[in-house]
Design a protein around this motif. Sequence first.
Motif, PDB file in Angstrom:
ATOM      1  N   ASN A 262       0.839  -1.201   0.000  1.00 44.38           N
ATOM      2  CA  ASN A 262       0.000   0.000   0.000  1.00 44.38           C
ATOM      3  C   ASN A 262       0.878   1.256   0.000  1.00 44.38           C
ATOM      4  O   ASN A 262       1.609   1.499   0.983  1.00 44.38           O
ATOM      5  CB  ASN A 262      -0.919   0.022   1.214  1.00 44.38           C
ATOM      6  N   PHE A 263       0.812   2.035  -1.065  1.00 39.96           N
ATOM      7  CA  PHE A 263       1.569   3.277  -1.170  1.00 39.96           C
ATOM      8  C   PHE A 263       0.643   4.476  -1.019  1.00 39.96           C
ATOM      9  O   PHE A 263      -0.522   4.447  -1.465  1.00 39.96           O
ATOM     10  CB  PHE A 263       2.283   3.356  -2.532  1.00 39.96           C
ATOM     11  N   ILE A 264       1.136   5.523  -0.434  1.00 45.33           N
ATOM     12  CA  ILE A 264       0.406   6.789  -0.358  1.00 45.33           C
ATOM     13  C   ILE A 264       0.417   7.412  -1.761  1.00 45.33           C
ATOM     14  O   ILE A 264       1.468   7.492  -2.387  1.00 45.33           O
ATOM     15  CB  ILE A 264       1.034   7.744   0.668  1.00 45.33           C
ATOM     16  N   PRO A 265      -0.730   7.856  -2.272  1.00 43.92           N
ATOM     17  CA  PRO A 265      -0.795   8.415  -3.627  1.00 43.92           C
ATOM     18  C   PRO A 265       0.133   9.625  -3.801  1.00 43.92           C
ATOM     19  O   PRO A 265       0.246  10.459  -2.909  1.00 43.92           O
ATOM     20  CB  PRO A 265      -2.257   8.835  -3.790  1.00 43.92           C
ATOM     21  N   ASP A 266       0.812   9.673  -4.956  1.00 42.88           N
ATOM     22  CA  ASP A 266       1.668  10.826  -5.303  1.00 42.88           C
ATOM     23  C   ASP A 266       0.789  11.916  -5.902  1.00 42.88           C
ATOM     24  O   ASP A 266       0.617  12.010  -7.129  1.00 42.88           O
ATOM     25  CB  ASP A 266       2.756  10.404  -6.309  1.00 42.88           C
ATOM     26  N   LEU A 267       0.194  12.747  -5.051  1.00 40.09           N
ATOM     27  CA  LEU A 267      -0.704  13.794  -5.518  1.00 40.09           C
ATOM     28  C   LEU A 267       0.022  15.115  -5.773  1.00 40.09           C
ATOM     29  O   LEU A 267      -0.561  16.038  -6.353  1.00 40.09           O
ATOM     30  CB  LEU A 267      -1.826  14.011  -4.497  1.00 40.09           C
ATOM     31  N   TYR A 268       1.245  15.220  -5.348  1.00 35.44           N
ATOM     32  CA  TYR A 268       1.986  16.481  -5.504  1.00 35.44           C
ATOM     33  C   TYR A 268       3.299  16.223  -6.242  1.00 35.44           C
ATOM     34  O   TYR A 268       3.811  15.122  -6.223  1.00 35.44           O
ATOM     35  CB  TYR A 268       2.265  17.115  -4.138  1.00 35.44           C
TER      36      TYR A 268
END
Length: 268
Positions: A262-268
Motif C-alpha cells: 500500500n503506497f500513499i498516492p503521489d498527488l503532488y
Amino acid sequence: MAMAQDTRKEPLKRKAYTQELRKLQSQLCQLQEWVKHTQMRVIVVFEGRDAAGKGGTIRAITERVSPRVFRVVALPAPSSREKSQMYLQRYVPHFPAAGEIVIFDRSWYNRAGVEPVMGFCTPEEHERFLMGCPVFEQYMVDSGILLLKIWLEVGKEEQARRFAARIDDPLRQWKLSPMDIKSWKRWYDYSKARDQMLAATDTPFAPWHILRSDNKKKARLNCIRFLLEKIPYEKVKRAKVKLPPRSTHGKYDDDASLKGRNFIPDLY
C-alpha cells in the motif's frame, strides 16, 4: 544635533529576515555542540501576555537544532494531584540534565501572572510565591544551572490586531482559547501583575530580560542573538565524515519486493 531614528517599527523584509535567521540558526547549532561537549545545563523561561509571540520565537530557536538538546516544556493545566503538591514541584522533573537546554513555554511564573489575575490562586498564595521564587532560583543557579528569563512585551494595539487575526484565520483559531477571551478585558490587571513580578523576582543572579515583540521577525532575531551572547560557547572541532562504500553482500532487487504494498498516492 539630529536625533537617532527609532527603527523598531520599521518592517523587516522577508529575504533579509530569512538570511539573518539562517545565519543565527547556524550559530545555534554550534552552541548546541558546545552545550553537549561541556555538559552545560541551561533553562530559558519565556513569559509574556497572550499573543506576545512566545510560540513563534521558540519555533525559530528550535527549528534547526536537536530536540534531544533543546527540549521544549509546555505543561498543561495541573491535575488534581498536582494541585495538592508543593507549587514548584511539578516543574523540577523537567529541569535539564547535563548537555541540555530546556525552554519553558510558560513556567512557574504562571503564579505571578495568569493565576492571580484570573483568580486561580489566592492573594496569599501569590504573595508567598513572589517571596519564595528568588530563593528557589538562587538554589537553581547555585547548583550550576544557567537561568535566562525572557519577558515578551507586546503593545495593546498590536495584541488587539493579533487577536482579531486569530478570530478570522482558520489556521490560527486554535490559538484563541476561552481563557484568552476572559483575559482580554484585563490588560491593566496583567500590567500590575507583571510589575509586581519584576519588582520581586528581577534579581542580580536571575534577572529578567524584556523583549519588545510588536515586530515578530525582529523579536525572533533579537532573541536568538541574545541567547548566543548569554550562553558562552566555542566552536567544537568535528572529525571530517567520509561515507564508506556500501556493501553489496546479499544484493537483490529491494525495490521490486515492495510491489503490491500500500503506497500513499503521489498527488503532488
